[in-house]
Structures are given as C-alpha cells and as structure tokens.
Design a protein around this motif. Structure first.
Motif, PDB file in Angstrom:
ATOM      1  N   TYR A  85       0.838  -1.200   0.000  1.00  0.00           N
ATOM      2  CA  TYR A  85       0.000   0.000   0.000  1.00  0.00           C
ATOM      3  C   TYR A  85       0.873   1.249   0.000  1.00  0.00           C
ATOM      4  N   ASN A  92       2.459   7.128  -7.750  1.00  0.00           N
ATOM      5  CA  ASN A  92       3.011   7.449  -9.077  1.00  0.00           C
ATOM      6  C   ASN A  92       4.358   8.174  -9.007  1.00  0.00           C
ATOM      7  N   LEU A  95       7.345   4.610  -5.806  1.00  0.00           N
ATOM      8  CA  LEU A  95       7.617   4.053  -4.464  1.00  0.00           C
ATOM      9  C   LEU A  95       7.297   2.559  -4.385  1.00  0.00           C
ATOM     10  N   ILE A 119      -1.577 -11.902  -4.284  1.00  0.00           N
ATOM     11  CA  ILE A 119      -2.916 -11.792  -4.858  1.00  0.00           C
ATOM     12  C   ILE A 119      -3.111 -10.360  -5.324  1.00  0.00           C
ATOM     13  N   ALA A 120      -3.624 -10.189  -6.531  1.00  0.00           N
ATOM     14  CA  ALA A 120      -3.878  -8.833  -7.049  1.00  0.00           C
ATOM     15  C   ALA A 120      -5.226  -8.823  -7.742  1.00  0.00           C
ATOM     16  N   ALA A 126      -1.729  -2.633  -9.960  1.00  0.00           N
ATOM     17  CA  ALA A 126      -0.911  -3.481  -9.081  1.00  0.00           C
ATOM     18  C   ALA A 126      -0.540  -4.786  -9.797  1.00  0.00           C
ATOM     19  N   ARG A 128      -0.209  -5.274 -12.985  1.00  0.00           N
ATOM     20  CA  ARG A 128       0.802  -4.954 -14.016  1.00  0.00           C
ATOM     21  C   ARG A 128       2.170  -4.737 -13.372  1.00  0.00           C
ATOM     22  N   LEU A 129       2.131  -4.055 -12.221  1.00  0.00           N
ATOM     23  CA  LEU A 129       3.380  -3.755 -11.509  1.00  0.00           C
ATOM     24  C   LEU A 129       4.050  -5.049 -11.020  1.00  0.00           C
ATOM     25  N   TYR A 130       3.281  -5.935 -10.435  1.00  0.00           N
ATOM     26  CA  TYR A 130       3.844  -7.185  -9.897  1.00  0.00           C
ATOM     27  C   TYR A 130       4.427  -8.052 -11.021  1.00  0.00           C
TER      28      TYR A 130
HETATM   29  C1  LIG Z   1      -0.825  -0.141  -6.552  1.00  0.00           C
HETATM   30  C2  LIG Z   1       0.047   0.822  -5.777  1.00  0.00           C
HETATM   31  C3  LIG Z   1       0.741   0.065  -4.639  1.00  0.00           C
HETATM   32  C4  LIG Z   1       1.103   1.436  -6.708  1.00  0.00           C
HETATM   33  O1  LIG Z   1       1.921   2.318  -5.943  1.00  0.00           O
HETATM   34  P1  LIG Z   1       2.793   3.474  -6.645  1.00  0.00           P
HETATM   35  O2  LIG Z   1       3.868   3.878  -5.697  1.00  0.00           O
HETATM   36  O3  LIG Z   1       1.908   4.538  -7.164  1.00  0.00           O
HETATM   37  O4  LIG Z   1       3.446   2.655  -7.872  1.00  0.00           O
HETATM   38  P2  LIG Z   1       4.545   3.170  -8.892  1.00  0.00           P
HETATM   39  O5  LIG Z   1       4.684   4.653  -8.810  1.00  0.00           O
HETATM   40  O6  LIG Z   1       5.756   2.366  -8.667  1.00  0.00           O
HETATM   41  O7  LIG Z   1       3.845   2.772 -10.266  1.00  0.00           O
HETATM   42  C5  LIG Z   1       2.608   3.430 -10.576  1.00  0.00           C
HETATM   43  C6  LIG Z   1       1.912   3.070 -11.841  1.00  0.00           C
HETATM   44  O8  LIG Z   1       2.814   2.737 -12.873  1.00  0.00           O
HETATM   45  C7  LIG Z   1       2.578   1.424 -13.294  1.00  0.00           C
HETATM   46  N1  LIG Z   1       3.883   0.839 -13.500  1.00  0.00           N
HETATM   47  C8  LIG Z   1       5.015   1.194 -12.886  1.00  0.00           C
HETATM   48  N2  LIG Z   1       6.049   0.500 -13.379  1.00  0.00           N
HETATM   49  C9  LIG Z   1       5.535  -0.308 -14.320  1.00  0.00           C
HETATM   50  C10 LIG Z   1       6.104  -1.227 -15.215  1.00  0.00           C
HETATM   51  N3  LIG Z   1       7.443  -1.455 -15.239  1.00  0.00           N
HETATM   52  N4  LIG Z   1       5.302  -1.895 -16.065  1.00  0.00           N
HETATM   53  C11 LIG Z   1       3.963  -1.676 -16.046  1.00  0.00           C
HETATM   54  N5  LIG Z   1       3.371  -0.785 -15.245  1.00  0.00           N
HETATM   55  C12 LIG Z   1       4.158  -0.113 -14.395  1.00  0.00           C
HETATM   56  C13 LIG Z   1       1.810   0.768 -12.229  1.00  0.00           C
HETATM   57  O9  LIG Z   1       1.055  -0.302 -12.716  1.00  0.00           O
HETATM   58  C14 LIG Z   1       0.963   1.904 -11.749  1.00  0.00           C
HETATM   59  O10 LIG Z   1      -0.139   2.070 -12.665  1.00  0.00           O
HETATM   60  P3  LIG Z   1      -1.556   2.678 -12.295  1.00  0.00           P
HETATM   61  O11 LIG Z   1      -1.438   4.086 -12.712  1.00  0.00           O
HETATM   62  O12 LIG Z   1      -2.525   1.925 -13.113  1.00  0.00           O
HETATM   63  O13 LIG Z   1      -1.749   2.521 -10.811  1.00  0.00           O
HETATM   64  C15 LIG Z   1      -0.793   2.014  -5.202  1.00  0.00           C
HETATM   65  O14 LIG Z   1      -1.527   2.590  -6.250  1.00  0.00           O
HETATM   66  C16 LIG Z   1      -1.752   1.602  -4.096  1.00  0.00           C
HETATM   67  O15 LIG Z   1      -1.364   1.547  -2.923  1.00  0.00           O
HETATM   68  N6  LIG Z   1      -3.020   1.313  -4.446  1.00  0.00           N
HETATM   69  C17 LIG Z   1      -4.064   0.993  -3.478  1.00  0.00           C
HETATM   70  C18 LIG Z   1      -3.811  -0.309  -2.780  1.00  0.00           C
HETATM   71  C19 LIG Z   1      -3.601  -1.461  -3.728  1.00  0.00           C
HETATM   72  O16 LIG Z   1      -4.351  -1.642  -4.676  1.00  0.00           O
HETATM   73  N7  LIG Z   1      -2.561  -2.252  -3.409  1.00  0.00           N
HETATM   74  C20 LIG Z   1      -2.283  -3.448  -4.142  1.00  0.00           C
HETATM   75  C21 LIG Z   1      -2.980  -4.600  -3.478  1.00  0.00           C
HETATM   76  S1  LIG Z   1      -2.774  -6.076  -4.425  1.00  0.00           S
END
Ligand SMILES: CC(C)(COP(=O)(O)OP(=O)(O)OC[C@H]1O[C@@H](n2cnc3c(N)ncnc32)[C@H](O)[C@@H]1OP(=O)(O)O)[C@@H](O)C(=O)NCCC(=O)NCCS
Length: 155
Positions: A85, A92, A95, A119-120, A126, A128-130
């Motif tokens: 989280y 963005n 982090l 789990i996502a 999330a 896509r990031l994982y």
């Molecule tokens: C999901 C979450 C953890 C991302 O945190 P963040 O610090 O903003 O992430 P980053 O800045 O590293 O990356 C942000 C975005 O770039 C995307 N991204 C970053 N690197 C990427 C890569 N190499 N390839 C694809 N997508 C990428 C991420 O998917 C994300 O997209 P989004 O705009 O659809 O959310 C945050 O939005 C969050 O806490 N969300 C609410 C809780 C949640 O859903 N947690 C996950 C539970 S499974």
C-alpha cells in the motif's frame, strides 16, 4: 534471507526495521477505503503481525509512513507478499516499484526458494506492476490457487 539495508531516495527511506514503524499511522493506512482487503487492528494484533512478517516500510524525512508491504516466509522455500500500500498523495512516484525491487533482492538471496505467491485485482495497476517488477505470472496449467476466508475477512 539477506535484507537490503535501509535505503533512501530523496526524502524517502525504505526500512525493514519494524521498530521504526509508527503503529497508529500504520493503522491509518489499514483504514483507508482502498485498503479494501484489510481493516485497522488492535495494537497487540498489529505488533504480532509486524513481528511475524518481514516488513518493508517507506517513511518520509518527517518519519511519516507513506508506504507499506510485507512478506511472510519460512526463509527457505516459500514466500507470500501482501498488504502492499502506498498513501494516495505519494503515488506514481515509483515508491511501490522501489519496494518491490527491494523485495526482489531479498527473495533472490534464498537459493532454495520454490515460489512466491501474491494476490492482485485482475486488470489493476498493481497486477501490471507485480508482473513487470517481480516477474509474477498467473498460476496456470494444472494448478489452482485455493483460498479459505477467515473470521477476519473483509467483505
Ligand atoms: C498499486 C500501488 C501500490 C502502486 O503504488 P505506486 O507507488 O503509485 O506505484 P509506482 O509509482 O511504482 O507505479 C505506478 C503506476 O505505474 C505502473 N507501472 C510502474 N512500473 C511499471 C512497469 N514497469 N510496467 C507496467 N506498469 C508499471 C503501475 O502499474 C501503476 O499504474 P496505475 O497508474 O494503473 O496505478 C498504489 O496505487 C496503491 O497503494 N493502491 C491501493 C492499494 C492497492 O491496490 N494495493 C495493491 C494490493 S494487491
């Protein structure tokens, strides 16, 4: 499992030290509407959760917790990553990517690791990031991931 030492990026520090995590602030993260799979816990429960996890906390230079994630593992064969989280106002900025890279480094130090589970929500940022940072893939083939809800499950 070798953990990376506390790291800094600009005003942010990423640490595994649970003693640096302010519990009321962590509970405030757990109570956010988009922390939809969890809920705030009592201080003893939070302490137990932290003591039995490898925690990855991101703090500002004002010691505010703005990011959290944890890993539950036997330190040899399996790991489960959850509760990732980032506080809304700090999203963005890369982090979560940074936290996942640190988790990847910790996992890479386990030569007998069989696998990591998380789990996502399908189709989410999330997910896509994982996939992008950790190389996670959907469980496929003949295997199915099973789940049983507990009494603390959030609807
Ligand atoms: C999901 C979450 C953890 C991302 O945190 P963040 O610090 O903003 O992430 P980053 O800045 O590293 O990356 C942000 C975005 O770039 C995307 N991204 C970053 N690197 C990427 C890569 N190499 N390839 C694809 N997508 C990428 C991420 O998917 C994300 O997209 P989004 O705009 O659809 O959310 C945050 O939005 C969050 O806490 N969300 C609410 C809780 C949640 O859903 N947690 C996950 C539970 S499974």
């Amino acid at each position: 499992m070798a953990l990376p030492s506390p790291q800094t990026r600009g005003a942010y520090t990423l640490t595994n030290l649970t003693s640096s995590i302010p519990l009321p602030q962590l509970n405030a993260l757990f109570s956010q509407p988009d922390f939809h799979w969890g809920k705030p816990l009592s201080v003893p429960q939070l302490q137990k959760l932290l003591n039995n996890s490898i925690c990855f906390a991101i703090l500002t230079d004002q010691q505010e917790i703005v990011g959290f994630g944890r890993m539950i593992t036997d330190h040899v064969t399996v790991a489960y990553i959850n509760d990732i989280y980032i506080k809304q106002s700090h999203r963005n900025k890369g982090l979560a990517s940074w936290m996942l890279e640190c988790m990847d480094e910790a996992l890479s130090s386990m030569p007998d690791l069989r696998g990591t589970i998380m789990i996502a929500e399908r189709g989410s940022g999330a997910e896509r990031l994982y996939k992008a940072i950790l190389g996670m893939e959907e469980l496929g083939g003949r295997d199915v991931l099973l789940d049983r809800k507990g009494r603390g499950a959030v609807e």
